[in-house]
Motif scaffolding. Structure first.
Motif, PDB file in Angstrom:
ATOM      1  N   VAL A 121       0.831  -1.199   0.000  1.00 21.00           N
ATOM      2  CA  VAL A 121       0.000   0.000   0.000  1.00 21.00           C
ATOM      3  C   VAL A 121       0.869   1.253   0.000  1.00 21.00           C
ATOM      4  N   ALA A 122       1.961   1.236   0.762  1.00 21.37           N
ATOM      5  CA  ALA A 122       2.780   2.435   0.908  1.00 21.37           C
ATOM      6  C   ALA A 122       4.222   2.050   1.198  1.00 21.37           C
ATOM      7  N   PHE A 123       5.116   3.023   0.990  1.00 21.71           N
ATOM      8  CA  PHE A 123       6.534   2.849   1.286  1.00 21.71           C
ATOM      9  C   PHE A 123       7.052   4.139   1.889  1.00 21.71           C
ATOM     10  N   ILE A 124       7.749   4.036   3.022  1.00 24.10           N
ATOM     11  CA  ILE A 124       8.349   5.175   3.704  1.00 24.10           C
ATOM     12  C   ILE A 124       9.855   4.937   3.763  1.00 24.10           C
ATOM     13  N   ALA A 125      10.630   5.744   3.060  1.00 21.32           N
ATOM     14  CA  ALA A 125      12.080   5.534   2.965  1.00 21.32           C
ATOM     15  C   ALA A 125      12.771   5.947   4.249  1.00 21.32           C
ATOM     16  N   ASP A 126      13.840   5.229   4.586  1.00 24.05           N
ATOM     17  CA  ASP A 126      14.667   5.605   5.725  1.00 24.05           C
ATOM     18  C   ASP A 126      15.248   7.002   5.514  1.00 24.05           C
ATOM     19  N   GLY A 127      15.323   7.773   6.596  1.00 30.70           N
ATOM     20  CA  GLY A 127      15.879   9.104   6.513  1.00 30.70           C
ATOM     21  C   GLY A 127      14.875  10.179   6.149  1.00 30.70           C
ATOM     22  N   SER A 128      13.623   9.798   5.884  1.00 32.93           N
ATOM     23  CA  SER A 128      12.609  10.795   5.531  1.00 32.93           C
ATOM     24  C   SER A 128      12.243  11.627   6.750  1.00 32.93           C
ATOM     25  N   ILE A 129      11.838  12.856   6.497  1.00 32.48           N
ATOM     26  CA  ILE A 129      11.424  13.778   7.556  1.00 32.48           C
ATOM     27  C   ILE A 129       9.906  13.842   7.533  1.00 32.48           C
ATOM     28  N   LEU A 130       9.245  13.189   8.488  1.00 36.53           N
ATOM     29  CA  LEU A 130       7.788  13.076   8.475  1.00 36.53           C
ATOM     30  C   LEU A 130       7.074  14.236   9.168  1.00 36.53           C
ATOM     31  N   GLY A 153      21.724   9.414   2.907  1.00 39.08           N
ATOM     32  CA  GLY A 153      22.540   8.248   3.159  1.00 39.08           C
ATOM     33  C   GLY A 153      21.857   6.924   2.926  1.00 39.08           C
ATOM     34  N   TYR A 154      20.540   6.943   2.711  1.00 38.01           N
ATOM     35  CA  TYR A 154      19.823   5.691   2.530  1.00 38.01           C
ATOM     36  C   TYR A 154      19.805   5.261   1.069  1.00 38.01           C
ATOM     37  N   LEU A 155      20.474   6.004   0.171  1.00 37.73           N
ATOM     38  CA  LEU A 155      20.584   5.599  -1.225  1.00 37.73           C
ATOM     39  C   LEU A 155      21.904   4.874  -1.432  1.00 37.73           C
ATOM     40  N   GLU A 156      21.844   3.699  -1.989  1.00 37.21           N
ATOM     41  CA  GLU A 156      23.059   2.927  -2.229  1.00 37.21           C
ATOM     42  C   GLU A 156      22.978   2.277  -3.608  1.00 37.21           C
ATOM     43  N   LYS A 157      24.169   2.069  -4.227  1.00 38.57           N
ATOM     44  CA  LYS A 157      24.204   1.370  -5.504  1.00 38.57           C
ATOM     45  C   LYS A 157      24.167  -0.139  -5.272  1.00 38.57           C
ATOM     46  N   MET A 158      23.397  -0.802  -6.113  1.00 39.46           N
ATOM     47  CA  MET A 158      23.333  -2.253  -6.026  1.00 39.46           C
ATOM     48  C   MET A 158      24.566  -2.832  -6.714  1.00 39.46           C
ATOM     49  N   GLY A 159      25.277  -3.714  -6.058  1.00 42.14           N
ATOM     50  CA  GLY A 159      26.458  -4.333  -6.646  1.00 42.14           C
ATOM     51  C   GLY A 159      26.102  -5.603  -7.395  1.00 42.14           C
ATOM     52  N   ARG A 172      16.160   1.694   1.194  1.00 39.93           N
ATOM     53  CA  ARG A 172      15.663   0.978   2.359  1.00 39.93           C
ATOM     54  C   ARG A 172      14.573   1.799   3.043  1.00 39.93           C
ATOM     55  N   GLY A 173      13.608   1.092   3.608  1.00 36.14           N
ATOM     56  CA  GLY A 173      12.545   1.811   4.294  1.00 36.14           C
ATOM     57  C   GLY A 173      11.465   0.875   4.791  1.00 36.14           C
ATOM     58  N   LEU A 174      10.363   1.463   5.202  1.00 36.79           N
ATOM     59  CA  LEU A 174       9.226   0.742   5.755  1.00 36.79           C
ATOM     60  C   LEU A 174       8.215   0.454   4.660  1.00 36.79           C
ATOM     61  N   VAL A 175       7.904  -0.802   4.444  1.00 37.13           N
ATOM     62  CA  VAL A 175       6.892  -1.221   3.483  1.00 37.13           C
ATOM     63  C   VAL A 175       5.608  -1.543   4.239  1.00 37.13           C
ATOM     64  N   VAL A 176       4.502  -0.921   3.822  1.00 38.07           N
ATOM     65  CA  VAL A 176       3.185  -1.211   4.409  1.00 38.07           C
ATOM     66  C   VAL A 176       2.474  -2.161   3.459  1.00 38.07           C
ATOM     67  N   PRO A 177       2.400  -3.453   3.775  1.00 46.51           N
ATOM     68  CA  PRO A 177       1.812  -4.418   2.840  1.00 46.51           C
ATOM     69  C   PRO A 177       0.301  -4.247   2.725  1.00 46.51           C
ATOM     70  N   ARG A 211       9.744  14.268   2.375  1.00 44.16           N
ATOM     71  CA  ARG A 211       9.010  13.021   2.136  1.00 44.16           C
ATOM     72  C   ARG A 211       9.044  12.653   0.654  1.00 44.16           C
ATOM     73  N   GLU A 212      10.137  13.018  -0.032  1.00 46.58           N
ATOM     74  CA  GLU A 212      10.215  12.785  -1.471  1.00 46.58           C
ATOM     75  C   GLU A 212      10.218  11.315  -1.836  1.00 46.58           C
ATOM     76  N   ARG A 213      10.585  10.461  -0.906  1.00 47.81           N
ATOM     77  CA  ARG A 213      10.636   9.019  -1.189  1.00 47.81           C
ATOM     78  C   ARG A 213       9.612   8.267  -0.342  1.00 47.81           C
ATOM     79  N   CYS A 214       8.523   8.952  -0.018  1.00 44.99           N
ATOM     80  CA  CYS A 214       7.400   8.337   0.681  1.00 44.99           C
ATOM     81  C   CYS A 214       6.218   8.322  -0.270  1.00 44.99           C
ATOM     82  N   VAL A 215       5.815   7.151  -0.712  1.00 46.84           N
ATOM     83  CA  VAL A 215       4.780   7.056  -1.737  1.00 46.84           C
ATOM     84  C   VAL A 215       3.687   6.092  -1.283  1.00 46.84           C
TER      85      VAL A 215
END
Length: 486
Positions: A121-130, A153-159, A172-177, A211-215
């Motif tokens: 239903v929703a995703f809240i990224a780590d480091g967001s300011i709510l 700092g919560y953005l990382e490249k996938m190796g 990384r963040g909170l997923v609301v299933p 909250r740019e990465r909270c959708v």
């Protein structure tokens, strides 16, 4: 000059700037004072060079040094001008590109929520300011701007060790299933703040919002009590039944047909029931509900109250959320702080502790088994807190009634009370023989055509968004009038 294969080719023309005397017809020098100074400087340079030697080699060496300095000066000036131009272009386009990139990222994240891999239903990224400044000011709370947010700092490249290609981003963040999700916790620990962030996730945020990465999926709807709201022809029988009418002259009461429920002054429970049915009717896939702004008797009833009050007209939402998800695919995200019966129904439990989310589903299930509330039969219709959604004809497909359609002809939209209400102002009333009396009543009603939007918590765009809602409503009336068969 020409530029090929990254090589800058330069052609210099050497002009003879040796001082020449500018004489008139009588042989007099007509050079200006500035020209004489320049000529003197060149003579001085040539003299200083010739003093060291008059041979051709020394002159050639002097010319080479002079050309090197000239080329270096021209090249540096060209680089400096180009850098300045690029910097100006960068300064003017960087905010635009950043804005576009932020919007594109949110759209991509929102699309991923519906994918089979996430099914959320929703995703809240780590480091967001709510937290926001206030309920009326959606600006970020400055006290919460810390280095983790500024540094992203919560953005990382996938190796490649993860089996994915380079350039992929992992957030990384909170997923609301999907399903029934409870947000629980103590007072002032961030429950409602998290829910409001989820509610705002249907919109794209600008850079710097926090909250740019909270959708959230775009058809998630906030549902609350709106006592006093107008309800027309709404099938609320899934929640309200055996509703008694006001006693008549003989003192007897009749049972109101709640499959076509209408009222001008809905109570807290009937208004929230109508809001839930409106959500179902409009095809929403998620409901967002806060216990603080909901009708208590609509949300839940514990076993002791059920034992005391046997003739109850309200079937609480607690009993219906599982059936809504199973039958209609509508998820529920509910903030709960005081009624433990909700621990019998969730698929997910988010425990907020000092603004930090924790998974508390297993503990909630253990508490539910311990108290065994979820194993009590409810009027022979199944487990008390997990009733099926067995209401056929819910929702009832509705359209504006004829008197309302005829009450407005080419209406204009006006925003009232500083952005709390909208009004449709009809410049003409088309009277129909069957609707003259009804139209007369409408004309005598000062509130006719006025809609109170003050408790629509998901409207965050102030007057502009409210005005847009009014335009949509005016279009709907016109469309209903031109398509009477729908």
């Amino acid at each position: 000059s020409a530029e090929e294969d990254g090589v800058l080719h330069m052609m210099l023309r050497i002009m003879d700037n040796r001082p020449q005397q500018r004489n008139d017809n009588n042989g007099n020098d007509n050079s200006s004072d500035d020209e004489k100074k320049i000529d003197a400087m060149i003579i001085e340079n040539n003299t200083s060079c010739s003093e060291n030697g008059n041979d051709y080699g020394e002159r050639e060496e002097f010319l080479k040094k002079f050309l090197c300095k000239l080329a270096s000066s021209l090249f540096n000036n060209e680089i400096t001008a180009k850098q300045q131009q690029q910097q100006q272009l960068k300064n003017s386009t960087t905010p635009l590109l950043r804005h576009v990139a932020t919007i594109v990222l949110q759209d991509r994240l929102r699309a991923l929520l519906k994918s089979s891999s996430m099914n959320a239903v929703a995703f809240i990224a780590d480091g967001s300011i709510l937290p926001r400044k206030s309920g009326a000011n959606m600006g970020v709370l400055i006290n919460y701007l810390d280095e983790s947010y500024a540094g992203s700092g919560y953005l990382e490249k996938m190796g490649e060790q993860d089996g994915r290609s380079e350039g992929m981003l992992q957030i990384r963040g909170l997923v609301v299933p999907k399903g029934v999700t409870l947000i629980v916790g103590g007072g002032y620990h961030g429950k409602s703040t998290l829910l409001r962030t989820i509610a705002a996730g249907v919109y794209n945020k600008v850079p710097g919002d926090g909250r740019e990465r909270c959708v959230t999926i775009e058809d998630a709807v906030t549902v609350r009590a709106e006592d006093g709201r107008y309800v027309n022809n709404c099938n609320v029988s899934a929640f309200i039944s055996n509703l008694p009418s006001m006693p008549g002259a003989d003192g007897k009461t009749n049972v109101i047909d709640t499959t076509k429920f209408s009222t001008r002054e809905a109570s807290g429970s009937t208004s929230q029931a109508s809001n839930v049915i409106d959500t179902v009717e409009m095809g929403a896939s998620a409901m967002l509900i806060d216990e603080d702004v909901s009708a208590a008797n609509f949300m839940a009833r514990d076993g002791r109250m059920r034992a005391l009050v046997m003739d109850e007209s309200i079937t609480p939402l607690l009993y219906r959320v599982n059936g809504l998800y199973i039958s209609k695919g509508i998820s529920s995200v509910v903030v709960v702080g005081g009624v433990g019966d909700w621990l019998d129904v969730p698929d997910n439990v988010i425990l907020m502790n000092r603004y930090m989310p924790n998974d508390a589903l297993k503990k909630a299930q253990s508490i539910s088994r311990q108290f065994s509330y979820g194993h009590v039969e409810y009027a022979g219709r199944g487990v008390v807190h997990r009733l099926p959604w067995d209401r056929t004809g819910t929702p009832l497909q509705r359209r504006p009634d004829k008197s309302t359609i005829n009450g407005f002809h080419d209406p204009e939209v006006e925003v009232l009370d500083g952005g709390l209400r909208i009004a449709l102002l009809g410049d003409d009333v088309e009277d129909d023989d069957n609707d003259v009396d009804q139209n007369s009543k409408h004309l005598e009603d000062d509130e006719f055509g006025t809609i109170d939007m003050s408790r629509c918590e998901q409207l965050l765009g102030n007057r502009e968004q409210l005005y847009g809602c009014g335009l949509c409503l005016a279009w709907l009336l016109g469309f209903a009038k031109s398509n009477p068969g729908l």
